[in-house]
Design an enzyme around this catalytic site. Structure first.
Site, PDB file in Angstrom:
ATOM      1  N   ALA A  56      30.982  20.556  63.846  1.00 47.75           N
ATOM      2  CA  ALA A  56      30.294  19.350  63.380  1.00 47.75           C
ATOM      3  C   ALA A  56      29.581  19.702  62.080  1.00 47.75           C
ATOM      4  CB  ALA A  56      29.303  18.861  64.423  1.00 47.75           C
ATOM      5  N   ILE A  82      28.584  24.837  63.564  1.00 46.81           N
ATOM      6  CA  ILE A  82      28.072  24.056  62.438  1.00 46.81           C
ATOM      7  C   ILE A  82      28.926  24.276  61.197  1.00 46.81           C
ATOM      8  CG2 ILE A  82      26.035  23.476  61.087  1.00 46.81           C
ATOM      9  CD1 ILE A  82      25.775  23.110  64.178  1.00 46.81           C
ATOM     10  N   LYS A  83      29.499  23.192  60.682  1.00 49.58           N
ATOM     11  CA  LYS A  83      30.262  23.274  59.439  1.00 49.58           C
ATOM     12  C   LYS A  83      29.299  23.208  58.260  1.00 49.58           C
ATOM     13  CE  LYS A  83      34.467  21.462  58.879  1.00 49.58           C
ATOM     14  NZ  LYS A  83      35.541  20.441  58.851  1.00 49.58           N
ATOM     15  N   ILE A  84      29.431  24.186  57.381  1.00 51.77           N
ATOM     16  CA  ILE A  84      28.568  24.315  56.207  1.00 51.77           C
ATOM     17  C   ILE A  84      29.456  24.351  54.967  1.00 51.77           C
ATOM     18  CG2 ILE A  84      26.877  25.787  55.041  1.00 51.77           C
ATOM     19  CD1 ILE A  84      25.690  24.865  57.583  1.00 51.77           C
TER      20      ILE A  84
END
EC number: 2.2.1.2
Length: 215
Positions: A56, A82-84
């Site tokens: 996400a 966590i997509k960064i």
């Protein structure tokens, strides 16, 4: 190589999960916006459909704000990754999240240099965008190959997700390049499963069996 499904459509995820071939899901703001539903609710629902990483993405572009978003998203379910984005502030955020035990997937990677920086910052996953590189006249799969080679050479634990997959040949090439994972749209997964000769062969078997039953 593992397969993730690149979608936020829960019906597609449910159908793909029933096949027993996907081990995770990747989403992004565009995919979730397309569903027209609450972001948190969609992510929570997805984590109930697959027993594996669910990526996400944060919306912020400053490190401290990314970390705050990441901490909130990570509370949804232990499988949330966590997509960064691959920007300098993103690297800062990754380096802050890794010691806290929050897994990250650095996205919008378009070079092996970017992938190396993400890995050194502590990313759990990096996502080279194969299709978009091809669209721009580059060899997207070369970035995957180079990244895998570098990570193997230096025994970096970061896993490579071949992303922006456009067709089944991309998946095959990613597997041959050594990508740990390919994240594929639902329609590509369906294309992988089908072949005209399979259909022809099955029809022949069924027709032959039907003729036998009539005797």
């Amino acid at each position: 190589m593992e397969l993730f499904l690149d979608t936020a459509n829960v019906d597609e995820i449910r159908e793909a999960a029933a096949l027993g071939v996907i081990s995770g899901v990747t989403t992004n703001p565009s995919l979730i916006a397309r569903e027209g539903r609450d972001f948190t609710q969609v992510v929570r629902e997805i984590t109930g459909l697959v027993d594996g990483p669910v990526s996400a993405e944060v919306i912020s572009t400053e490190a401290e704000a990314m970390v705050a978003e990441a901490e909130e998203l990570s509370q949804i379910h232990p499988n949330v990754v966590i997509k960064i984005p691959m920007i300098l502030e993103g690297l800062k955020a990754v380096s802050m999240l890794e010691p806290r035990g929050i897994r990250t997937n650095v996205t919008l990677v378009f070079s092996a240099n970017q992938a190396l920086l993400a890995a050194l910052a502590g990313a759990s996953f990096v996502s080279p965008f194969v299709g978009r590189l091809d669209d721009a006249g580059h060899d997207g799969m070369e970035v995957v190959r180079d990244t895998v080679d570098i990570f193997d050479l230096y025994e970096l634990p970061t896993r490579v997700i071949a992303a922006s997959i456009r067709h089944p040949l991309h998946v095959l090439a990613a597997a041959k390049a050594g990508a740990h994972i390919a994240t594929v749209p639902y329609q590509v997964l369906m294309q992988m499963a089908g072949h005209p000769l399979t259909d022809v062969g099955l029809r022949k078997f069924l027709d032959d069996w039907a003729r036998l039953k009539k005797r």
